[in-house]
Design a protein around this motif. Structure first.
Motif, PDB file in Angstrom:
ATOM      1  N   ARG A  33      24.105  -6.030  29.563  1.00  0.00           N
ATOM      2  CA  ARG A  33      23.774  -4.919  30.455  1.00  0.00           C
ATOM      3  C   ARG A  33      24.440  -3.630  29.993  1.00  0.00           C
ATOM      4  O   ARG A  33      23.816  -2.564  29.996  1.00  0.00           O
ATOM      5  CB  ARG A  33      24.191  -5.272  31.893  1.00  0.00           C
ATOM      6  N   ALA A  73      22.651  -0.102  28.517  1.00  0.00           N
ATOM      7  CA  ALA A  73      22.878   1.193  29.157  1.00  0.00           C
ATOM      8  C   ALA A  73      23.441   2.226  28.188  1.00  0.00           C
ATOM      9  O   ALA A  73      23.514   3.408  28.518  1.00  0.00           O
ATOM     10  CB  ALA A  73      23.834   1.030  30.338  1.00  0.00           C
ATOM     11  N   LYS A 131      20.915   1.208  22.733  1.00  0.00           N
ATOM     12  CA  LYS A 131      20.198   0.126  23.413  1.00  0.00           C
ATOM     13  C   LYS A 131      19.119  -0.512  22.541  1.00  0.00           C
ATOM     14  O   LYS A 131      18.771  -1.670  22.717  1.00  0.00           O
ATOM     15  CB  LYS A 131      19.568   0.635  24.706  1.00  0.00           C
ATOM     16  N   TYR A 161      14.578   1.420  31.905  1.00  0.00           N
ATOM     17  CA  TYR A 161      14.698   2.484  30.905  1.00  0.00           C
ATOM     18  C   TYR A 161      13.338   2.963  30.407  1.00  0.00           C
ATOM     19  O   TYR A 161      13.217   3.536  29.330  1.00  0.00           O
ATOM     20  CB  TYR A 161      15.592   2.020  29.751  1.00  0.00           C
TER      21      TYR A 161
END
Length: 245
Positions: free
Chosen positions: A82, A86, A90, A180
């Motif tokens: 995770r 972020a 990524k 995202y």
């Protein structure tokens, strides 16, 4: 309160490390963390212990808390995944996870078609049908919840406990794709149908069709998001020396 503060410290330091704000070799001191983040010594120490368990830091006597390189991180941990999703890099995390999924999920689908209990196969078919409806209406949050359940069911239905343990990892990458902006507003009909095909094949105990359909899902995923990692460098993990093998 203590739990909330512990999570705050852990999330703050974890993101600083994964984002590169704190580089490998950088050192911190517990008392500085306590002052900066306004937490007690016990809260700071517990957060550091968790980061140690994830391979992000080590404590060195008379030196402090030292940041470890990415090659030491527990990259299979859902929290690390995770944080990496972020961060600015990524794309590299998405590539690694998508390539892992491409290797594992077709095999899981094939095994599920042979071994899945009837109740899991039936639930998978129900979830696939719900996914198709949510995808066509553009309800991406509902679609995400169903997609996570769907792929978790395939892994669980394989009867392989190590595959099943990957559910939290895959859930994080699916959340990352949605949150995202890497998912289309309406999932493609072909992708929705392929999820139905896998579910039908598992329900009908057809391992070849289940594997082939899941491989097509993974190829579509690679094509859809591959541009995100086009220029991300790969990480080559050092092997132990031959003397230690």
């Amino acid at each position: 309160m203590s739990s909330r503060l512990h999570n705050l410290v852990m999330e703050t330091l974890g993101m600083r490390i994964v984002s590169g704000e704190l580089a490998a070799g950088d050192t911190m001191h517990s008392e500085h963390l306590e002052t900066e983040l306004q937490v007690s010594r016990s809260v700071a120490r517990e957060a550091v212990r968790v980061l140690q368990s994830l391979g992000l830091v080590e404590t060195v006597k008379r030196v402090g808390i030292r940041v470890l390189p990415a090659t030491d991180w527990n990259v299979f941990d859902a929290t690390v995944i995770r944080w990496r999703l972020a961060a600015s890099g990524k794309g590299g995390q998405l590539r690694s996870l998508t390539e892992l999924r491409s290797a594992v999920e077709p095999a899981a689908a094939e095994l599920a078609a042979v071994h899945a209990p009837d109740e899991l196969a039936a639930e998978l078919l129900t979830v696939a049908t719900q996914m198709r409806a949510a995808g066509r209406t553009g309800d991406l949050e509902l679609f995400l919840d169903l997609d996570i359940r769907y792929h978790g069911l395939v892994l669980a239905a394989s009867g392989n406990e190590m595959f099943s343990q990957m559910q939290s990892m895959i859930a994080e990458v699916l959340r990352g794709r949605t949150h995202y902006g890497l998912m289309p507003d309406h999932p493609h009909d072909e992708a929705l149908q392929l999820h139905m095909d896998v579910a039908h094949a598992i329900h009908a105990h057809n391992p070849e069709l289940a594997r082939n359909a899941m491989e097509k899902i993974m190829r579509r995923t690679m094509d859809e998001v591959g541009g995100v990692w086009a220029h991300e460098p790969r990480i080559f993990q050092p092997l132990p020396s031959s003397e230690s093998v």
